[in-house]
Design a protein around this motif. Structure first.
Motif, PDB file in Angstrom:
ATOM      1  N   VAL A 369      -1.147  -8.078  -2.896  1.00  0.00           N
ATOM      2  CA  VAL A 369       0.215  -7.557  -2.753  1.00  0.00           C
ATOM      3  C   VAL A 369       1.133  -8.357  -3.672  1.00  0.00           C
ATOM      4  CG1 VAL A 369       2.162  -7.202  -1.178  1.00  0.00           C
ATOM      5  CG2 VAL A 369      -0.175  -6.786  -0.390  1.00  0.00           C
ATOM      6  N   GLU A 399      11.746  -3.593   1.388  1.00  0.00           N
ATOM      7  CA  GLU A 399      10.396  -4.139   1.515  1.00  0.00           C
ATOM      8  C   GLU A 399       9.794  -3.639   2.824  1.00  0.00           C
ATOM      9  OE1 GLU A 399      10.516  -8.348   1.100  1.00  0.00           O
ATOM     10  OE2 GLU A 399      11.431  -8.297  -0.887  1.00  0.00           O
ATOM     11  N   ASP A 400       9.386  -2.382   2.802  1.00  0.00           N
ATOM     12  CA  ASP A 400       8.787  -1.768   3.989  1.00  0.00           C
ATOM     13  C   ASP A 400       7.527  -1.022   3.544  1.00  0.00           C
ATOM     14  OD1 ASP A 400       8.142  -0.668   6.381  1.00  0.00           O
ATOM     15  OD2 ASP A 400      10.159   0.059   6.842  1.00  0.00           O
ATOM     16  N   GLU A 402       3.168  -0.907   4.266  1.00  0.00           N
ATOM     17  CA  GLU A 402       1.987  -1.299   5.016  1.00  0.00           C
ATOM     18  C   GLU A 402       0.792  -0.512   4.480  1.00  0.00           C
ATOM     19  OE1 GLU A 402       3.543  -2.587   9.456  1.00  0.00           O
ATOM     20  OE2 GLU A 402       2.977  -0.501   9.092  1.00  0.00           O
ATOM     21  N   ASN A 451       5.067  -4.780  -2.824  1.00  0.00           N
ATOM     22  CA  ASN A 451       5.505  -4.929  -1.433  1.00  0.00           C
ATOM     23  C   ASN A 451       6.858  -4.256  -1.180  1.00  0.00           C
ATOM     24  OD1 ASN A 451       7.187  -6.697  -2.831  1.00  0.00           O
ATOM     25  ND2 ASN A 451       7.282  -8.164  -1.118  1.00  0.00           N
ATOM     26  N   THR A 484      -1.916 -10.372   1.325  1.00  0.00           N
ATOM     27  CA  THR A 484      -1.932  -9.157   2.151  1.00  0.00           C
ATOM     28  C   THR A 484      -1.690  -9.437   3.626  1.00  0.00           C
ATOM     29  OG1 THR A 484      -4.333  -9.303   2.508  1.00  0.00           O
ATOM     30  CG2 THR A 484      -3.575  -8.106   0.553  1.00  0.00           C
ATOM     31  N   TYR A 486       0.710 -10.131   5.699  1.00  0.00           N
ATOM     32  CA  TYR A 486       1.771  -9.519   6.508  1.00  0.00           C
ATOM     33  C   TYR A 486       2.055  -8.067   6.130  1.00  0.00           C
ATOM     34  CZ  TYR A 486       2.503 -14.427   7.588  1.00  0.00           C
ATOM     35  OH  TYR A 486       2.308 -15.726   7.973  1.00  0.00           O
ATOM     36  N   HIS A 487       1.080  -7.419   5.493  1.00  0.00           N
ATOM     37  CA  HIS A 487       1.303  -6.040   5.055  1.00  0.00           C
ATOM     38  C   HIS A 487       0.224  -5.087   5.555  1.00  0.00           C
ATOM     39  CE1 HIS A 487       4.617  -7.098   2.363  1.00  0.00           C
ATOM     40  NE2 HIS A 487       3.921  -8.187   2.093  1.00  0.00           N
TER      41      HIS A 487
END
Length: 559
Positions: A369, A399-400, A402, A451, A484, A486-487
């Motif tokens: 990421v 920054e949203d 996933e 990200n 990666t 926190y995504h």
């Protein structure tokens, strides 16, 4: 050589010239005749003589000085010409005609007003001298006493040093009015009227009610004190209301100037936030908010003034109804804008983009990421929402993002980019979703995922977000970089039941059940699962079902 006469005027001894004596005697006789039918004649004459004696005393340089016609003329000028009070003019035929009496404005004198006292009459006397309401003076003494104790000391000093307004002339001088025959008469008659009313009320009451009347006077005094305290509290409340309302109005006015109605300090970043979240110009929102909030506080401010100033003029019914109409229009306008803004978030839509990856079975796919590198000119530096400037172009930044890992149903590695947005209807939401910009890249079996997402400034902020699904073929290895952590979505299937954050920094292999199996996790992490398997294998299931336990209870040991 003139003959002098010794006279006693209001218990004061004077030497007076014979001619001056004759003129003074005629003046006093004329005054007595003018008050023949007046109530309280003797008290009026006594006060007039006391005032004349006071004026003579002010003009004497020493005890043995003789009062001449000059001093008598000056006193008559101050007290008023006899013709002003229906006195026969022939008595004063030798008196030179005076076109005007002394018009010089008299000076107020400080006395204690015992007629309107609560304690010593200090506050009532100061109210006359300063020209303000006595309640304000009392309130000042109370505040200074409560805050520092200084007020009570000053009050005691005034009580000791300031004389009481005992005579009628002193009471008139206390108010700043000229101490002449007319004002003396008026003051005494006012006192007689009050006494007459009291006498009449006693005359009409029965003697048997005297005790009741005394009790009533006592309770009236208590009630007067209570009412005074209520007035003080009301004034304090009025001051608090006035200060609070004025502070809010000033804040609203400053907000109006800084919100864009009048661009006094240039563009403000928060204005842009309002501009892209609400479908209305900032100046309109700020103006409606100013009126909707400001008008009630204006009336609150006016209420505070009414509490403090008894004779405050009304602003008029036209102004009241006009402000009420403006307030209603502002509230209705804000309500409509609020409903329109809420409807812009009522529908969800998604636009999908797909790209095939050049990955085959048993290859290793690494996922990383990447953070924004070229978007440094940001307003808020907030990860959830921001506005960035790229050259002359403004964009919404968020920054949203996933991503989710699934088994590919056809053994084809691919990435699906799901762009989501909200809108007032499905078509509007889908259009906004399509206008979301998201970039990623693939190099040497490494997928670089951004990200963040961006969208055009005119596209407005409608909770845009990105969800990525990475389809991995069976027996393909997936290496998750630390970036990666926190995504990842939390429900990615794996053989260790790791949460998404713990999947990072490990290499995983996709099996035929869509489950990721860890290839480089420490062995001790699998010991608990392995022990559970051994225990289950060591005891046949049919034996577990046939096990019986016998519990024996010895009654002799039960108390």
């Amino acid at each position: 050589m003139n003959k002098t006469i010794n006279i006693n005027l209001a218990n004061t001894f004077f030497h007076i010239d014979e001619d001056a004596y004759i003129k003074l005697q005629r003046y006093l006789d004329a005054i007595k005749r003018s008050f023949t039918d007046s109530q309280g004649k003797s008290e009026i004459i006594a006060d007039i003589e006391a005032r004349i004696a006071e004026l003579f005393t002010e003009r004497l340089l020493h005890e043995r000085q003789v009062i001449t016609t000059k001093e008598v003329d000056e006193v008559i000028t101050i007290m008023g010409q006899p013709e002003d009070y229906l006195v026969d003019e022939e008595i004063f035929e030798d008196e030179p005609k005076s076109s005007k009496s002394n018009t010089r404005k008299p000076h107020k004198q400080l006395f204690r007003d015992t007629d309107h006292k609560y304690i010593g009459g200090v506050c009532a006397g100061l109210s006359y001298y300063l020209g303000i309401d006595a309640l304000w003076v009392r309130l000042l003494f109370i505040l200074t006493t409560l805050l520092s104790g200084f007020g009570i000391l000053v009050y005691i000093l005034f009580w000791i040093l300031v004389p009481e307004a005992a005579t009628t002339a002193q009471k008139i001088a206390m108010t700043g009015e000229p101490v002449n025959i007319s004002n003396i008469e008026k003051k005494i008659k006012e006192g007689f009227d009050e006494v007459t009313e009291k006498v009449k009320s006693v005359d009409y009451d029965k003697m048997g009610q005297s005790v009741k009347k005394n009790s009533k006077n006592f309770f009236d005094s208590i009630l007067a004190v209570i009412l005074f305290l209520f007035k003080v509290v009301a004034k304090l409340i009025g001051i608090i209301v006035l200060i609070f309302a004025a502070t809010v109005l000033i804040s609203l006015l400053i907000g109006l100037f800084t919100a864009g109605t009048i661009d006094l300090w240039g563009a403000q970043p928060w204005r842009e936030f309002v501009d892209i979240t609400v479908d209305a110009p900032v100046w309109l929102i700020s103006l409606l908010s100013f009126f909707a909030v400001g008008i009630p506080f204006f009336f609150l401010f006016y209420l505070g003034l009414k509490i403090l100033v008894n004779n405050l003029k009304s602003i008029g019914n036209f102004a009241k109804f006009s402000l009420l109409g403006i307030w209603l229009l502002s509230v209705i306008g804000l309500t409509i804008l609020g409903i329109r803004t809420a409807t812009d978030y009522s529908f969800d839509a998604m636009a999908t983009e797909t790209e095939v990856l050049n990955i085959v079975q048993k290859d290793t796919l690494e996922i990383r990421v990447m953070e924004a590198q070229n978007l440094k000119n940001r307003y808020y530096h907030d990860s959830d929402f921001d506005i960035v400037v790229d050259g002359d172009e403004k964009m919404i930044y968020r920054e949203d993002m996933e991503f989710f890992i699934k088994q590919s149903p056809n053994n084809e590695a691919r990435i699906e980019i799901e762009k989501k947005s909200q809108g007032s209807n499905y078509k509007d939401a889908f259009k906004r979703a399509e206008n979301v910009d998201y970039e990623f890249s693939v190099e040497n079996n490494i997928v670089y995922l951004n990200n963040y997402l961006t969208t055009d400034y005119d596209n407005k902020f409608r909770d845009q977000e990105i969800e990525i699904i990475i389809y991995v073929p069976e027996n393909t290895f997936v290496k998750l970089h630390n970036s990666t952590r926190y995504h990842m979505e939390g429900n990615i299937k794996n053989n260790l039941n790791y949460y998404s954050n713990d999947l990072a920094n490990h290499t995983w292999k996709m099996d035929n059940h869509g489950v990721l199996n860890c290839m480089d996790c420490p062995v001790e992490e699998n010991l608990e699962d392995a022990n559970d398997d051994v225990i289950e294998d060591s005891i046949p299931s049919e034996e577990i079902d046939t096990l019986n336990y016998e519990i024996k209870i010895d009654s002799t040991h039960i108390n």
